[in-house]
Write an enzyme that holds these catalytic residues in place. Structure first.
Site, PDB file in Angstrom:
ATOM      1  N   SER A   1       0.839  -1.203   0.000  1.00 30.44           N
ATOM      2  CA  SER A   1       0.000   0.000   0.000  1.00 30.44           C
ATOM      3  C   SER A   1       0.869   1.246   0.000  1.00 30.44           C
ATOM      4  O   SER A   1       1.973   1.237   0.555  1.00 30.44           O
ATOM      5  CB  SER A   1      -0.906   0.028   1.236  1.00 30.44           C
ATOM      6  OG  SER A   1      -0.147   0.367   2.385  1.00 30.44           O
ATOM      7  N   ASP A   2       0.382   2.305  -0.603  1.00 32.56           N
ATOM      8  CA  ASP A   2       1.012   3.599  -0.364  1.00 32.56           C
ATOM      9  C   ASP A   2       0.783   3.929   1.116  1.00 32.56           C
ATOM     10  O   ASP A   2      -0.021   3.287   1.804  1.00 32.56           O
ATOM     11  CB  ASP A   2       0.447   4.687  -1.288  1.00 32.56           C
ATOM     12  CG  ASP A   2       1.398   5.887  -1.397  1.00 32.56           C
ATOM     13  OD1 ASP A   2       2.282   6.043  -0.525  1.00 32.56           O
ATOM     14  OD2 ASP A   2       1.254   6.682  -2.352  1.00 32.56           O
TER      15      ASP A   2
END
Ligand code: BGC
Length: 924
Positions: free
Chosen positions: A284-285
């Site tokens: 994930s960012d």
């Protein structure tokens, strides 16, 4: 559990488009509030293609792990919990170190004694596969030598839909093929150095405004994209990254079709992992995860930095993933798949043999030698910065990339300079030192001194920054000349006085100006990441016009993050040359001096279109929420028509077209030859995957997973263990046990059908997409007096009414001696000639006539020929592609521009709505 949004509000909003609010498009797959279809189960990695060995090793390793150890691999320890920007949990029992994830796409962020490479935008303008690879490899080796496991780059999202987009300079080009080739080579380069590349941000992450929920939007922006556009534009370069073997892909902050990227099962499960056969892990960012079970089932494999909010001490995963496996809401096979993917990426790049002692050898949070290894908690005081110098001889490569990527936009003979000019004068703050030093503003969040990097996480610390002024001064000094400068952008009187002296004595006035942009968490001069306009900063136009009003030999050099409007002065006869010097990194000055004085003959080509007005792009950033306080609805109504495709379609005359760039010599093009190659018919993939494997067994005694008694917890650190045998209590979640909607297939571990565009043998999609159908050759002659590099470009017209006039499909850069002729050779693959067919959910080659063009830019294509004779059909005979016949080619050897011979329409002309045959679903 599934993430399905309401479709009730369809058609509620007017489209927001461009600056004038009117759209020339009617794209039915890009409307407000459209939804993303659920696609389950999440495909399990199989070790396809060259991942086989890495998978066997990873599977053997993961088989030995406990539930907590597997969870520890998937979850970050929390923001500033360890020394890198992201760190997952370690497995000390088996000697497996925690992974260090570190920005950036242009060098090791936050570390000292590292190189500051040119931004991707600048390497893209070299159009050199070799330099793409070498840059990746050099950056990868610096990350490796500092002890980084995963380099958080390269970037192909944003691709550059809107020229104002704040992070476009972190990416390569708004053209998917230039981006795709560049990302392929960069990933290879990084990973050959023994470091995992994390290609980001997947996908539709095209602007900074509203990328996350904020004061004016309760949810992140939704990029509403249709299926064709997704395949032919935004996902295209990700497919190349996957084909190159990228070990990791970062899902983005934004929503796509109203579903957050990191829990969008359509994009992660269906497209990335099934259709494209991605074998690595999705990360994930930072804080882009919005759910626990839903994101796991939708394909997310690692959450970063691991906590729900920075240092909240809570996590969607960590103990909650342990709980989810114990209560059955996340099946063991899904967790095992996450763990295998992460460890397989580690083996795939041979991390085992590329470790450095005591890694990571630096801290992101302080440059002090001693400090806290758990920075947020102020614990673990120790040696944290070893100050290792990892620059090697990369300065030479950086200088070469900069010079080779510099684009000469105008030259009436003023360049190259001889060094014997009577008086050399230099103007503009962009020529000189920043008053706080090159690293004086955190994450480069200011525009002060010469611009060599944008701002945000995509930065690194400069080891030094050679300014243009000092490099030019050094050349002048070596020639026993005279040089003076005015670096105050607003000292108009002093500028005019100095420029006037050149009009009396002869010489050159070199004016530097820039335009900056960056990531949205920093605002510079009112620009919240995205640029507010396309004009030069610090009143650059006024500076240039002021100098040019006095000086008959005004040479303009621009450092910009993308296009700027130059019409205000570009035709001024006193402006004798214009150069775009990109975003060059540490060797800025040396490289521009190489170009100005002719040590290097410019051969760079612009990787984006320079328009005459902002409106001429047809796309723009959405600056104000069009949905009250809800998720802004950003409808990508222009489909695949961004950058030059838009200009071509609507007959907009650009200032400088995509692919354009001059040289100090001249080239002519002749003798196109098209060879149909013998390739098999396209065979859509069929069959099923194996059933989901599991590795080892998981006991369901919750007591086995309690955190050990007396355990010392680091503040806000995320652990995988439980604080209670009662799962509801351990979850810290008042809604624990609440009923949720389960999407069909979420828990199905049986063999799954492969997709026609997918593959059973490798990653990157159906292998037949990469069959070479044609090879086109063309001769280029250097008709001038000095050696030079020419980037010859191959474009294709796919021929359909909804296709762009031309699309770039191949290119090559070669050095040609004066008077010599060199043959360029370009392969055209099946993918290059295909359109995405929504009904078939596959690539097909339409029956429209396909034409190849070769030339020096997207609008200077003197050579062309019809592509025919190759096997463009499918094994099933659908659609009936043209077969047999022979190729024909036509050539005008030195024509300076070309017309496509197709109606290109005018600005007011609306193309027919794109409704492919069999188009049935609303969204895809
Ligand atoms: C950026 C990513 C970056 C991450 C870690 C995020 O804000 O979008 O590109 O890798 O931070 O610094």
């Amino acid at each position: 559990m599934g993430f399905i949004r309401s479709t009730a509000a369809l058609a509620a909003l007017p489209l927001v488009f461009g600056q004038n609010g009117s759209s020339p498009f009617n794209n039915p797959g890009a409307v407000s509030f459209q939804t993303s279809p659920p696609k389950y189960p999440s495909p399990w990695g199989e070790g396809l293609g060259d991942w086989a060995d890495a998978y066997s090793q990873a599977e053997a390793f993961v088989s030995k792990l406990t539930l907590l150890e597997k969870v520890n691999l998937t979850t970050g320890v929390g923001w500033e919990g360890e020394k890198c920007v992201g760190n997952n949990g370690a497995i000390p029992r088996l000697g497996f170190k925690a992974l260090c994830m570190q920005d950036s796409p242009l060098g090791v962020r936050f570390a000292d004694f590292v190189s500051a490479f040119p931004a991707q935008l600048s390497v893209a303008s070299t159009w050199s596969r070799d330099l793409f690879y070498q840059r990746g490899n050099a950056m990868g080796s610096e990350h490796r030598d500092k002890g980084v496991d995963v380099q958080l780059g390269p970037v192909v999202g944003p691709i550059g839909r809107a020229p104002e987009g704040g992070r476009n300079w972190e990416g390569f080009s708004p053209d998917p093929v230039l981006s795709g080739v560049a990302v392929y080579e960069t990933v290879k380069g990084i990973q050959d150095a023994g470091v995992v590349a994390c290609t980001k941000h997947y996908v539709g992450n095209e602007q900074e405004h509203f990328r996350q929920a904020g004061a004016n939007n309760s949810e992140a922006i939704s990029s509403n994209i249709d299926d064709v556009t997704l395949h032919e534009l935004y996902v295209w370069p990700f497919a190349d990254a996957i084909r190159a073997g990228t070990g990791s892909i970062m899902c983005s902050y934004n929503q796509i079709n109203n579903s957050y990227a990191c829990q969008n099962s359509y994009l992660q499960n269906y497209i990335m992992k099934n259709e494209l056969g991605f074998q690595g892990f999705i990360m994930s960012d930072w804080s882009a995860q919005h759910s626990g079970v839903a994101s796991a089932l939708a394909g997310l494999d690692m959450t970063m930095p691991g906590d729900v909010g920075f240092d909240s001490g809570t996590s969607f995963w960590g103990p909650n993933l342990t709980i989810a496996v114990l209560n059955g809401t996340v099946p063991q096979w899904r967790l095992d798949d996450m763990a295998v993917r992460i460890v397989a990426a580690w083996y795939y790049v041979d991390r085992e043999n590329n470790q450095v002692e005591n890694s990571p050898t630096f801290s992101s949070w302080t440059q002090d030698t001693y400090g806290y290894s758990h920075y947020y908690a102020s614990e673990g005081y120790t040696l944290i910065n070893e100050h290792l110098d990892v620059q090697d001889d990369h300065a030479e490569l950086i200088r070469k990339i900069d010079a080779d990527g510099t684009v000469l936009l105008k030259n009436n003979g003023a360049l190259p300079l001889t060094g014997k000019e009577k008086l050399t004068t230099v103007f503009g703050s962009d020529s000189g030192e920043a008053m706080y030093g090159p690293n004086g503003c955190g994450d480069r969040g200011c525009d002060n001194g010469t611009l060599a990097m944008g701002w945000g996480s995509g930065t690194a610390n400069f080891p030094y920054l050679i300014t243009p002024l000092e490099a030019i001064k050094s050349v002048v000094r070596d020639n026993r000349g005279s040089i003076e400068s005015v670096t105050d952008d607003f000292a108009y009187a002093q500028q005019a006085a100095l420029a006037h002296r050149v009009s009396q004595t002869g010489g050159a006035c070199i004016v530097f100006a820039n335009s900056d942009a960056g990531e949205g968490y920093i605002t510079v001069d009112g620009n919240e990441g995205d640029r507010n306009n396309l004009t030069l900063w610090h009143e650059g136009d006024a500076l240039i016009n002021n100098v040019a009003s006095q000086c008959p030999n005004t040479i303009v050099v621009m450092h910009t993050v993308g296009p700027v409007l130059v019409g205000n002065w570009s035709d001024n006869v006193n402006v004798t040359a214009i150069i775009w010097a990109g975003i060059p990194g540490q060797e800025s000055g040396n490289a521009i001096a190489d170009i100005l004085y002719g040590a290097v003959n410019p051969g760079g080509k612009t990787p984006f279109t320079w328009g005459k007005t902002r409106e001429s792009y047809g796309t723009d950033v959405m600056y104000t929420n069009n949905n009250g306080q809800g998720a802004p609805q950003d409808n990508f109504v222009e489909g695949v028509f961004i950058d030059y495709r838009y200009f071509d379609r609507f007959n907009e005359t650009p200032q400088y077209e995509f692919g354009y760039g001059l040289s100090y010599t001249n080239f002519s093009y002749a003798n196109i030859k098209i060879n149909a190659r013998s390739a098999p018919a396209y065979v859509p993939t069929t069959g099923n995957t194996p059933a989901a494997p599991t590795y080892g067994s998981v006991s369901n005694r919750t007591a086995d997973y309690l955190c050990p008694p007396g355990f010392h917890f680091i503040s806000a650190y995320i652990y995988p263990c439980l604080n209670s045998t009662d799962l509801a209590t351990a979850s810290l979640e008042p809604r624990y046990g609440q009923n949720v909607t389960i999407n069909p297939g979420e828990y199905d571990s049986s063999p799954q059908p492969r997709l026609p565009a997918g593959s059973a043998v490798g990653s990157g999609g159906n292998a037949h997409l990469y069959d070479v159908l044609y090879t086109v050759t063309a001769d280029v002659t250097n008709t001038g007096a000095i050696a030079g590099d020419e980037v010859a470009q191959l474009y294709v017209s796919l021929g359909g009414p909804n296709d762009p006039v031309v699309v770039l499909r191949n290119f090559d850069r070669k050095t040609i001696a004066p008077g010599a002729t060199t043959t360029y050779s370009f392969d055209i693959t099946r993918r290059d000639l295909s359109n995405w067919d929504t009904a078939a959910q596959d690539w097909i080659i339409s029956s429209y006539t396909k034409t190849a063009y070769v030339g020096s830019s997207s609008r200077r294509l003197p050579l062309s020929g019809t592509l025919s004779g190759a096997n463009t059909g499918t094994s099933s005979g659908y659609p009936p592609g043209p077969t047999g016949g022979s190729s024909s080619a036509s050539a005008g050897s030195t024509a300076s521009s070309y017309h496509h011979g197709k109606p290109t329409g005018t600005k007011s002309w609306a193309p027919p709505a794109y409704t492919p045959p069999g188009y049935t679903t609303k969204n895809w």
